[in-house]
Motif scaffolding. Structure first.
Motif, short mmCIF file in Angstrom:
data_model
loop_
_atom_site.label_atom_id
_atom_site.label_comp_id
_atom_site.label_asym_id
_atom_site.label_seq_id
_atom_site.Cartn_x
_atom_site.Cartn_y
_atom_site.Cartn_z
N ILE A 1 43.53 -21.48 2.61
CA ILE A 1 44.28 -22.54 3.27
C ILE A 1 43.49 -23.84 3.27
O ILE A 1 42.27 -23.84 3.09
CB ILE A 1 44.66 -22.17 4.74
CG1 ILE A 1 43.42 -21.69 5.51
CG2 ILE A 1 45.74 -21.10 4.76
CD1 ILE A 1 43.69 -21.37 6.97
N GLY A 2 44.18 -24.94 3.46
CA GLY A 2 43.52 -26.24 3.48
C GLY A 2 44.41 -27.26 4.15
O GLY A 2 45.49 -26.93 4.64
N SER A 3 43.94 -28.51 4.17
CA SER A 3 44.77 -29.55 4.78
C SER A 3 45.51 -30.31 3.69
O SER A 3 45.08 -30.35 2.55
CB SER A 3 43.90 -30.52 5.59
OG SER A 3 43.06 -31.23 4.72
N ALA A 4 46.62 -30.91 4.06
CA ALA A 4 47.37 -31.71 3.11
C ALA A 4 48.00 -32.90 3.82
O ALA A 4 48.15 -32.89 5.03
CB ALA A 4 48.45 -30.87 2.45
N TYR A 5 48.38 -33.91 3.06
CA TYR A 5 48.94 -35.16 3.58
C TYR A 5 47.93 -35.85 4.50
O TYR A 5 46.79 -35.42 4.60
CB TYR A 5 50.28 -34.91 4.29
CG TYR A 5 51.21 -34.08 3.45
CD1 TYR A 5 51.82 -34.63 2.33
CD2 TYR A 5 51.43 -32.74 3.74
CE1 TYR A 5 52.65 -33.85 1.53
CE2 TYR A 5 52.25 -31.96 2.94
CZ TYR A 5 52.86 -32.52 1.83
OH TYR A 5 53.66 -31.75 1.05
N ARG A 6 48.37 -36.92 5.16
CA ARG A 6 47.42 -37.62 6.01
C ARG A 6 48.12 -38.32 7.17
O ARG A 6 49.33 -38.43 7.21
CB ARG A 6 46.63 -38.64 5.20
CG ARG A 6 47.50 -39.75 4.68
CD ARG A 6 46.62 -40.87 4.17
NE ARG A 6 47.38 -41.75 3.30
CZ ARG A 6 46.88 -42.82 2.74
NH1 ARG A 6 45.64 -43.14 2.94
NH2 ARG A 6 47.62 -43.58 1.98
N ILE B 1 47.99 -26.09 5.49
CA ILE B 1 48.96 -25.61 4.53
C ILE B 1 48.28 -24.68 3.51
O ILE B 1 47.08 -24.74 3.32
CB ILE B 1 49.57 -26.88 3.84
CG1 ILE B 1 51.06 -26.74 3.64
CG2 ILE B 1 48.84 -27.24 2.60
CD1 ILE B 1 51.69 -28.06 3.25
N PRO C 1 47.84 -24.05 -0.39
CA PRO C 1 48.00 -24.99 -1.50
C PRO C 1 49.36 -24.84 -2.18
O PRO C 1 49.83 -23.73 -2.40
CB PRO C 1 46.87 -24.62 -2.45
CG PRO C 1 45.91 -23.83 -1.67
CD PRO C 1 46.61 -23.27 -0.49
N LEU C 2 49.99 -25.96 -2.46
CA LEU C 2 51.31 -26.04 -3.09
C LEU C 2 52.40 -25.46 -2.20
O LEU C 2 53.55 -25.31 -2.61
CB LEU C 2 51.34 -25.35 -4.46
CG LEU C 2 50.41 -25.96 -5.50
CD1 LEU C 2 50.38 -25.10 -6.76
CD2 LEU C 2 50.87 -27.37 -5.87
N ASN C 3 52.02 -25.13 -0.94
CA ASN C 3 52.98 -24.64 0.03
C ASN C 3 53.67 -23.35 -0.37
O ASN C 3 54.81 -23.10 -0.01
CB ASN C 3 54.03 -25.72 0.33
CG ASN C 3 54.41 -25.71 1.80
OD1 ASN C 3 53.93 -24.87 2.56
ND2 ASN C 3 55.27 -26.62 2.19
N VAL C 4 53.00 -22.53 -1.16
CA VAL C 4 53.54 -21.20 -1.48
C VAL C 4 52.54 -20.16 -0.98
O VAL C 4 51.40 -20.49 -0.68
CB VAL C 4 53.78 -21.03 -3.00
CG1 VAL C 4 54.93 -21.89 -3.46
CG2 VAL C 4 52.53 -21.34 -3.79
#
Lengths: 163, 259
Positions: B155-160, B167, B169-172
């Protein structure tokens, strides 16, 4: 499942992505440069290229994804043929940038941040274009249109959709 | 008294202590047994000062002039002559506001409500924020533990900005997840919830995927994933066979044999 369907839809050749990657050093410092090149080539960042880039640079997938979603210059959705940027900076704002934006949104029928269904236009807002004296200002494909009024919008859009 | 090098004297709520240089105010408070609430802090990870709940009032006197300010105790290093108030009126007032704002992101979090009650934070002062994932305050503990400690990179962070999200990665569904449940364990607001299913474990919210777990050879409970065992491979230095049993059955078996 979703991921597989998405891949079929984009129809991007992995070879093209690999060709881009080869031009850069495989160190994590190249990440932004690679993403910029991919964005320039495909007009967006295809899903496959995110995982290919991660593999090539040997960094975790989430790191590429974080960077690709963080910067406004990168888009994970396909962008339109014409990219419209409306300045929402302070100077443009007080001169009625909001009305210009709303007029464009109404005419194309999309909200800011979206792309029209026919792929003609992408609409986005920016915070300052550094040309405050010309405000309100909008940029289409890098061409500046200053002193905008709502009555000019329709003519401009027609011009660009013809091109 | 001669001053030792690398040792710093600090006063917290009137109590004095000596801490090695580079320690944080929070660590010094712990040493003295003084409670400072925290959310985004975990002993296993370097502090990052993102939740701001651990703010304290710091003051220093120089040339007869007193200067005081608020700062996050988990990231503020101790320095000579530093005086700390952990529960002054100013601290409580600001902490209350911070909690009220955090509650807008995590209105369903039990632990946050408990803390809010303690400091008299209200839930009716601001409009609810319809952004992000339920009860997630974006402290970053879950993906930091996943990436920095476990090393699974699932998991990691996305957007700002206000759009920021935790999220996969790639939301899958993340193929990197090893089902260790560390993210659920460190989450301070209970935003990550995992339930046991017939096949293994499944995220109830935050992420949407399932991890298949292997059955315990004795009781049949599904307790570990094959990815987890693969990662563990050889590191523990004990026989592989031990992982055929769940922790409970393992304890039972070895307790008998050791008598």
């Amino acid at each position: 499942m979703e991921q597989i369907q998405e891949k079929e839809k984009t129809g991007i050749d992995i070879k093209d992505i690999k060709g881009i990657l080869k031009k850069f050093h495989n160190t994590s410092e190249s990440l932004i440069a690679i993403l910029q090149e991919i964005q320039k080539t495909f007009n967006y960042i295809p899903q496959e290229s995110v995982s290919e880039t991660a593999k090539y640079l040997d960094i975790p997938l989430h790191q590429v994804y974080s960077v690709a979603t963080f910067y406004k210059a990168f888009s994970l959705k396909p962008k339109g043929r014409n990219i419209i940027q409306v300045c929402m900076g302070t100077a443009c704002h007080v001169r009625g940038a909001q009305q210009i934006l709303e007029e464009i949104e109404r005419q194309i029928g999309i909200k800011s941040g979206d792309t029209s269904e026919d792929g003609e236009f992408s609409l986005e807002t920016v915070n300052c274009l550094g040309a405050c004296a010309l405000g309100p200002i909008m940029v289409v494909n890098g061409e500046y249109h200053g002193n905008m009024v709502t009555s000019k919008v329709s003519r401009l859009l027609k011009e660009y959709s013809k091109k | 008294m001669k001053k030792e090098s690398g040792i710093i004297e600090i006063e917290i709520d009137g109590k004095k202590t000596r801490m090695p240089e580079g320690s944080s105010v929070l660590e010094a408070a712990k040493e003295l047994g003084i409670y400072i609430p925290t959310l985004c802090f975990h002993e296993a990870l370097p502090p990052q000062g993102s939740c701001r709940v651990c703010i304290v009032e710091l003051s220093i006197e120089k040339n007869g002039k007193k200067r005081s300010w608020l700062d996050a105790s988990c990231v503020y290093p101790v320095s000579d002559g530093l005086k700390v108030l952990t529960n002054s009126e100013k601290v409580i007032r600001q902490r209350r506001l911070i909690l009220e704002l955090l509650l807008l992101r995590a209105p369903g979090s039990e632990s946050l409500h408990k803390l809010a009650e303690k400091y008299g934070a209200r839930t009716d002062r601001f409009e609810p924020l319809d952004k992000g994932k339920p009860d997630c305050i974006l402290c970053g503990l879950c993906y930091r533990v996943c990436n920095e400690i476990i090393g699974a990179h699932a998991i990691g962070s996305a957007y700002r900005g206000v759009e920021k999200e935790v999220i996969t990665p790639l939301n899958v569904g993340s193929s990197n997840c090893i089902g260790c449940r560390a993210c659920e364990y460190v989450c301070p607001t209970g935003a990550i919830k995992i339930k046991e299913t017939a096949k293994g474990i499944k995220f109830e919210r935050m992420f949407d995927f399932e991890i298949t777990m292997i059955e315990c050879k004795s009781c049949g409970r599904r307790f570990v994933s094959s990815q987890y065992l693969k990662r563990l491979n050889g590191k523990s230095g004990v026989s592989e066979k031990i992982y055929e049993l769940c922790p409970e059955c393992r304890r039972k078996k070895f307790r008998v044999s050791s008598y």
